[in-house]
Design an enzyme around this catalytic site. Structure first.
Site, PDB file in Angstrom:
ATOM      1  N   ASN A 282      34.970  33.167  91.304  1.00  0.00           N
ATOM      2  CA  ASN A 282      35.191  34.329  90.488  1.00  0.00           C
ATOM      3  C   ASN A 282      36.339  34.099  90.119  1.00  0.00           C
ATOM      4  O   ASN A 282      37.146  34.166  89.956  1.00  0.00           O
ATOM      5  CB  ASN A 282      34.999  35.422  90.707  1.00  0.00           C
TER       6      ASN A 282
ATOM      7  N   CYS B 257      38.152  42.453  85.938  1.00  0.00           N
ATOM      8  CA  CYS B 257      36.680  41.298  85.578  1.00  0.00           C
ATOM      9  C   CYS B 257      36.262  42.057  84.237  1.00  0.00           C
ATOM     10  O   CYS B 257      35.103  41.000  83.733  1.00  0.00           O
ATOM     11  CB  CYS B 257      36.111  41.355  86.554  1.00  0.00           C
TER      12      CYS B 257
ATOM     13  N   HIS C  50      29.159  38.570  84.652  1.00  0.00           N
ATOM     14  CA  HIS C  50      30.430  38.466  84.754  1.00  0.00           C
ATOM     15  C   HIS C  50      29.926  37.609  86.155  1.00  0.00           C
ATOM     16  O   HIS C  50      28.668  38.126  87.403  1.00  0.00           O
ATOM     17  CB  HIS C  50      31.288  39.696  85.462  1.00  0.00           C
TER      18      HIS C  50
HETATM   19  O1  UT7 Z   1      34.732  40.798  90.078  1.00  0.00           O
HETATM   20  C1  UT7 Z   1      35.348  42.239  90.753  1.00  0.00           C
HETATM   21  C2  UT7 Z   1      34.341  42.402  91.730  1.00  0.00           C
HETATM   22  N1  UT7 Z   1      34.034  42.106  92.921  1.00  0.00           N
HETATM   23  C3  UT7 Z   1      33.260  42.321  93.081  1.00  0.00           C
HETATM   24  O2  UT7 Z   1      32.261  42.120  92.960  1.00  0.00           O
HETATM   25  C4  UT7 Z   1      32.637  41.508  94.783  1.00  0.00           C
HETATM   26  C5  UT7 Z   1      32.085  42.272  95.361  1.00  0.00           C
HETATM   27  N2  UT7 Z   1      31.491  41.899  97.032  1.00  0.00           N
HETATM   28  C6  UT7 Z   1      31.036  40.846  97.551  1.00  0.00           C
HETATM   29  O3  UT7 Z   1      30.863  40.233  96.698  1.00  0.00           O
HETATM   30  C7  UT7 Z   1      30.906  41.117  98.810  1.00  0.00           C
HETATM   31  O4  UT7 Z   1      30.933  42.488  99.796  1.00  0.00           O
HETATM   32  C8  UT7 Z   1      31.274  40.114  99.652  1.00  0.00           C
HETATM   33  C9  UT7 Z   1      31.205  38.744  99.221  1.00  0.00           C
HETATM   34  C10 UT7 Z   1      32.775  40.064  99.535  1.00  0.00           C
HETATM   35  C11 UT7 Z   1      31.321  39.623 100.848  1.00  0.00           C
HETATM   36  O5  UT7 Z   1      29.928  39.638 101.151  1.00  0.00           O
HETATM   37  P1  UT7 Z   1      29.528  40.422 102.190  1.00  0.00           P
HETATM   38  O6  UT7 Z   1      27.884  40.496 102.373  1.00  0.00           O
HETATM   39  O7  UT7 Z   1      29.381  42.089 101.815  1.00  0.00           O
HETATM   40  O8  UT7 Z   1      29.769  41.096 103.914  1.00  0.00           O
HETATM   41  P2  UT7 Z   1      30.324  42.173 104.643  1.00  0.00           P
HETATM   42  O9  UT7 Z   1      31.482  42.125 104.067  1.00  0.00           O
HETATM   43  O10 UT7 Z   1      29.808  43.113 104.960  1.00  0.00           O
HETATM   44  O11 UT7 Z   1      30.507  41.051 106.019  1.00  0.00           O
HETATM   45  C12 UT7 Z   1      29.474  40.491 106.440  1.00  0.00           C
HETATM   46  C13 UT7 Z   1      30.043  40.060 107.670  1.00  0.00           C
HETATM   47  C14 UT7 Z   1      31.441  40.702 108.359  1.00  0.00           C
HETATM   48  O12 UT7 Z   1      31.128  40.891 109.958  1.00  0.00           O
HETATM   49  P3  UT7 Z   1      30.381  41.278 111.003  1.00  0.00           P
HETATM   50  O13 UT7 Z   1      31.006  42.867 111.292  1.00  0.00           O
HETATM   51  O14 UT7 Z   1      28.743  41.796 110.286  1.00  0.00           O
HETATM   52  O15 UT7 Z   1      30.716  40.775 112.177  1.00  0.00           O
HETATM   53  C15 UT7 Z   1      32.444  39.961 108.163  1.00  0.00           C
HETATM   54  O16 UT7 Z   1      33.168  40.838 108.581  1.00  0.00           O
HETATM   55  O17 UT7 Z   1      30.995  38.569 107.455  1.00  0.00           O
HETATM   56  C16 UT7 Z   1      32.241  38.392 108.212  1.00  0.00           C
HETATM   57  N3  UT7 Z   1      32.947  37.946 106.972  1.00  0.00           N
HETATM   58  C17 UT7 Z   1      32.996  36.483 106.446  1.00  0.00           C
HETATM   59  N4  UT7 Z   1      32.261  35.837 107.878  1.00  0.00           N
HETATM   60  C18 UT7 Z   1      32.481  34.256 107.190  1.00  0.00           C
HETATM   61  C19 UT7 Z   1      33.302  38.336 105.703  1.00  0.00           C
HETATM   62  N5  UT7 Z   1      34.020  37.686 105.080  1.00  0.00           N
HETATM   63  C20 UT7 Z   1      33.391  36.470 105.625  1.00  0.00           C
HETATM   64  C21 UT7 Z   1      34.078  35.139 105.851  1.00  0.00           C
HETATM   65  N6  UT7 Z   1      32.746  34.022 106.275  1.00  0.00           N
HETATM   66  N7  UT7 Z   1      34.734  34.604 104.544  1.00  0.00           N
END
Ligand code: UT7
Length: 335
Positions: A287, A116, A256
């Site tokens: 993204n 990225c 970004h």
């Molecule tokens: O461009 C390159 C660099 N990349 C980035 O900068 C991405 C950085 N990361 C992020 O943007 C975020 O971490 C994500 C958007 C990928 C995820 O958001 P988050 O707030 O960190 O969610 P999480 O992974 O901590 O997941 C929270 C909950 C989990 O459930 P439990 O364990 O709390 O029950 C996940 O299983 O949300 C669940 N979850 C989803 N639920 C609905 C994960 N993905 C999804 C989804 N829809 N798509």
């Protein structure tokens, strides 16, 4: 003689027509519009549906738009950099093909891979070539067909990424406009958290790697998020401090677009109080990896005025990250 700086003198873009909405994703994986919108800011992304077309298709369109806007003879172009994580092929440079297709027969070109942060690194490369005095017209295109490496059964990645291309022309400037300073960093610790496991020299493609879905992009979102927030904010703070820029001096944050929450955290650390200075278009495209930063320039070009101070910020796989301080070089006709 006054010092030569490298200024952006035109921008162009191409976005495929197909819109993959949060609603459609609800039918593919266990997710919902509310979760995606509140956690990322994304509402829809563009997808290049035609399986016979690769990243070069979009990069060529973006380059052609730059040529038309600046009324260039393609033969004047010295160099083309295609910043991408999804080149058409792993050996033949996409940039070489783009250069030929647009008629830039006097140019040389290569691809730049820093996930990225590729476009930000590409800006630095283009500026260095221009400042050296050796080249006068360098085009940097950020282009990615992320749909070619996304697993549409993996809800942690398929909701994030989209396809697109955009780019900028860099030319010499003697009025002090263009790229002023850069702070670029990388840390190999990142390859444990954001990667495509197979297909490279370390783990070449086999039937097994295909069966195990190791050719798709995978990330530990939470860890990447933490690194992204602190690194992007640190880089911007650093570039502001060493150039004596206060939040009042910054006209626009061009970041970004990976997650709206990461951009908001960066803007907060920079002390940017006016929301209007923080440029966001993630809701429309998701993204697009190497294309996010030039797509912001393209979408908001009409707002920029000659002399405006832009601070760029990026964070990506590797890890790679950084910030650039640039003075905008032109007014668009209808602003
Ligand atoms: O461009 C390159 C660099 N990349 C980035 O900068 C991405 C950085 N990361 C992020 O943007 C975020 O971490 C994500 C958007 C990928 C995820 O958001 P988050 O707030 O960190 O969610 P999480 O992974 O901590 O997941 C929270 C909950 C989990 O459930 P439990 O364990 O709390 O029950 C996940 O299983 O949300 C669940 N979850 C989803 N639920 C609905 C994960 N993905 C999804 C989804 N829809 N798509």
């Amino acid at each position: 003689m006054s010092k030569i700086t490298a200024a952006i003198t035109a921008v162009g873009a191409y976005l495929p027509d197909y819109k993959l909405t949060n609603k459609e994703l609800e039918g593919l994986v266990d997710t919902n519009d509310e979760w995606i919108t509140s956690r990322t800011g994304i509402k829809e992304r563009r997808i290049l549906k035609d399986a016979s077309k690769g990243t070069s298709y979009m990069a060529i369109k973006a380059a052609e738009q730059i040529i038309a806007k600046r009324q260039l003879d393609p033969k004047e172009i010295d160099m083309i950099i295609v910043a991408t994580a999804t080149p058409d092929m792993s050996v033949a440079a996409t940039a070489a093909y783009v250069a030929s297709e647009i008629g830039a027969t006097n140019a040389f070109g290569y691809d730049l891979a820093a996930a990225c942060s590729s476009f930000l690194y590409g800006m630095s490369t283009a500026a260095s070539y221009i400042q050296s005095g050796r080249y006068k017209k360098v085009i940097v295109i950020g282009a990615d067909k992320m749909s070619s490496i996304v697993d549409y059964t993996d809800r942690t990645t398929c909701i994030i990424f989209g396809d697109g291309a955009a780019g900028a022309l860099f030319e010499p400037n003697e009025e002090g406009l263009g790229l002023h300073d850069e702070y670029l960093r990388s840390d190999g610790v990142g390859r444990n958290f954001l990667r495509i496991e197979a297909g490279g020299s370390l783990n070449p493609a086999t039937h097994e790697t295909v069966d195990n879905k190791q050719h798709f992009i995978k990330q530990d979102g939470k860890t990447v998020f933490k690194y992204a927030v602190s690194s992007m904010a640190d880089a911007c703070e650093n570039i502001m401090e060493r150039n004596n820029l206060s939040h009042n001096d910054v006209d626009w944050l061009v970041a970004h677009q990976a997650n709206k929450r990461i951009i908001d955290a960066t803007a907060k650390r920079m002390g940017l109080k006016e929301e209007s200075k923080v440029l966001i278009n993630i809701e429309k495209y998701g993204n697009t990896t190497s294309a996010t930063i030039p797509l912001v320039l393209f979408d908001f070009e009409k707002k920029f005025k000659k002399g405006d101070t832009l601070v760029f910020a990026s964070f990506g796989g590797g890890f790679t990250w950084g910030s650039i301080y640039l003075k905008w070089a032109y007014n668009t006709p209808d602003n």
